[in-house]
Design an enzyme around this catalytic site. Structure first.
Site, mmCIF file in Angstrom:
data_model
loop_
_atom_site.group_PDB
_atom_site.id
_atom_site.type_symbol
_atom_site.label_atom_id
_atom_site.label_comp_id
_atom_site.label_asym_id
_atom_site.label_seq_id
_atom_site.Cartn_x
_atom_site.Cartn_y
_atom_site.Cartn_z
ATOM 1 N N HIS A 73 -5.571 -5.870 -2.901
ATOM 2 C CA HIS A 73 -6.353 -6.157 -1.835
ATOM 3 C C HIS A 73 -6.537 -7.460 -1.222
ATOM 4 O O HIS A 73 -7.224 -7.805 -0.307
ATOM 5 C CB HIS A 73 -7.750 -5.254 -1.767
ATOM 6 N N THR A 74 -5.896 -8.336 -1.648
ATOM 7 C CA THR A 74 -5.906 -9.637 -1.287
ATOM 8 C C THR A 74 -4.911 -9.684 0.094
ATOM 9 O O THR A 74 -5.221 -10.805 0.463
ATOM 10 C CB THR A 74 -5.030 -10.750 -2.388
ATOM 11 N N ARG A 121 0.872 -1.313 -0.055
ATOM 12 C CA ARG A 121 -0.096 -0.138 0.026
ATOM 13 C C ARG A 121 0.904 1.166 0.186
ATOM 14 O O ARG A 121 0.385 2.312 -0.787
ATOM 15 C CB ARG A 121 -0.903 0.071 1.326
ATOM 16 N N ASN A 139 -3.731 8.936 4.226
ATOM 17 C CA ASN A 139 -2.649 8.127 4.517
ATOM 18 C C ASN A 139 -2.108 7.917 5.857
ATOM 19 O O ASN A 139 -1.244 7.365 6.048
ATOM 20 C CB ASN A 139 -1.481 8.962 4.013
ATOM 21 N N THR A 166 -8.154 -14.459 3.857
ATOM 22 C CA THR A 166 -6.814 -14.805 3.900
ATOM 23 C C THR A 166 -5.950 -13.640 4.061
ATOM 24 O O THR A 166 -4.999 -13.291 2.940
ATOM 25 C CB THR A 166 -6.233 -15.695 2.828
ATOM 26 N N HIS A 209 0.556 4.178 -2.672
ATOM 27 C CA HIS A 209 0.435 5.672 -2.284
ATOM 28 C C HIS A 209 1.439 6.591 -2.612
ATOM 29 O O HIS A 209 1.456 7.912 -2.774
ATOM 30 C CB HIS A 209 0.168 5.524 -0.737
ATOM 31 N N ASP A 210 2.902 5.856 -2.704
ATOM 32 C CA ASP A 210 4.007 6.825 -3.269
ATOM 33 C C ASP A 210 3.845 7.103 -4.718
ATOM 34 O O ASP A 210 3.671 8.146 -5.075
ATOM 35 C CB ASP A 210 5.192 6.282 -2.766
ATOM 36 N N GLU A 225 2.569 14.580 2.531
ATOM 37 C CA GLU A 225 1.856 13.628 2.410
ATOM 38 C C GLU A 225 1.329 12.560 3.474
ATOM 39 O O GLU A 225 0.068 12.091 3.464
ATOM 40 C CB GLU A 225 2.214 12.855 1.274
ATOM 41 N N GLY A 254 4.643 10.738 -8.421
ATOM 42 C CA GLY A 254 5.410 9.630 -8.938
ATOM 43 C C GLY A 254 5.904 8.866 -7.896
ATOM 44 O O GLY A 254 5.870 9.204 -6.758
ATOM 45 N N SER A 262 8.201 10.374 -1.879
ATOM 46 C CA SER A 262 7.719 11.573 -1.279
ATOM 47 C C SER A 262 6.958 11.103 0.227
ATOM 48 O O SER A 262 6.444 12.049 1.164
ATOM 49 C CB SER A 262 6.970 12.570 -1.981
ATOM 50 N N PRO A 322 -7.048 7.629 -5.401
ATOM 51 C CA PRO A 322 -8.218 7.027 -5.880
ATOM 52 C C PRO A 322 -9.060 6.968 -4.501
ATOM 53 O O PRO A 322 -8.647 6.465 -3.661
ATOM 54 C CB PRO A 322 -8.124 5.939 -6.648
#
Length: 318
Positions: free
Chosen positions: A195-196, A66, A98, A241, A70-71, A92, A76, A80, A165
């Protein structure tokens, strides 16, 4: 342990990897063997830091994947997300989107050892990307090699996180959002499969309960309601799981047991349902498409040359 070290030792010597018809030897100033002469132990040092963390807390696998996402989607893939806020700048990592990110100490540990072995060479941005790669593998997912050579950005502002998003986007909006960054619908669904691993906080899905979302299976809606009974910070695993990289996430969507609206919409939409069904029944296909999409994501707006720097401390701009 010895066999795991052997697997990594062999793979990190690969110079090229064919992905989607492209040979990722050099791309965007990046190279598979970028550190082969300047810091040949970089892969091993980072992998050891990740492995140590996951042995004590396997939930860090989801956290590192994650963090990489998010980075990359904000300014890019430039590290950051790691920069701390100051009295003159809110960074950020302090954005509401975050605040639940974890694993910064794992990046710090890897960076500290890298600075001892090869000071001023390995960027924090590369550490984040490589740590996510290793986390996926150590959580029983595929191993994928990535090109390296990202430089660290010097900007980290809370307002830039608007580029992340929202969990309330529908499939069409997600396709447009990712498409604007050069991703196909297939890339988007494969990346959503990340998201598994992990959990979502009640605050990110409770609106589905208030609106009596018809896409939620009644029994699962009761499960989510029970989770939220303890507050907005209560956590619900994305699938059964949560610490294993598999296809149970997609199977959950087929059962209408997706946690986020942006998860379940992938099955509800005709444009993406076929991909959900394919991945649910074909783990090899999901693994392949996921690693392709991750390699692609890892090259979003990378900094080159004077555009960035190599931070000596990942939390502070030099």
């Amino acid at each position: 342990m010895a066999s795991l070290n052997l697997v990594f030792g062999v793979i990190i010597l690969m110079k090229y990897m064919v992905v989607n018809g492209w040979i990722y030897g050099m791309a965007n100033g990046l190279s598979m063997n970028y550190y082969i002469m300047t810091c040949p132990t970089a892969d091993i040092i980072i992998r050891n830091a990740v492995q140590t963390a996951l042995q004590s807390d396997p939930t860090f696998a989801a956290a590192l994947v994650r963090m990489h996402f998010h980075d990359c989607f904000v300014q890019g893939c430039d590290g950051s997300i790691l920069i701390d806020s100051t009295k003159n700048n809110k960074a950020e990592k302090d954005s509401p989107a975050n605040l639940s990110l974890r694993g910064y100490e794992i990046i710090d540990a890897a960076k500290e050892e890298l600075e001892t072995q090869c000071p001023g060479v390995v960027s924090c941005a590369d550490i984040v990307a490589m740590a996510a790669r290793d986390a996926v593998f150590l959580a029983s997912g595929p191993f994928y090699e990535i090109p390296k050579g990202r430089r660290d950005g010097t900007r980290s502002k809370i307002e830039d996180t608007i580029n992340l998003p929202s969990p309330t986007l529908n499939s069409s909006q997600l396709i447009t959002f990712f498409g604007n960054r050069g991703f196909t619908a297939q890339d988007m669904v494969a990346l959503s499969g990340g998201h598994t691993l992990g959990v979502a906080k009640c605050s990110s899905f409770k609106s589905r309960l208030d609106a009596a979302d018809p896409t939620i299976k009644a029994s699962f809606a009761k499960t989510l309601s029970k989770t939220c009974a303890t507050g907005d910070d209560a956590e619900q695993p994305f699938d059964s799981t949560r610490n294993t990289f598999d296809t149970d996430y997609f199977s959950a969507l087929q059962r209408r047991a997706g946690v986020l609206f942006s998860d379940q919409t992938l099955f509800e939409s005709a444009a993406t349902r076929g991909l959900v069904n394919k991945y649910a029944f074909n783990r090899a296909l999901f693994n392949l498409d996921f690693q392709r999409a991750m390699i692609k994501m890892g090259q979003l707006d990378v900094k080159e040359g004077s555009e960035g720097e190599i931070r000596s401390n990942c939390r502070i701009v030099n």
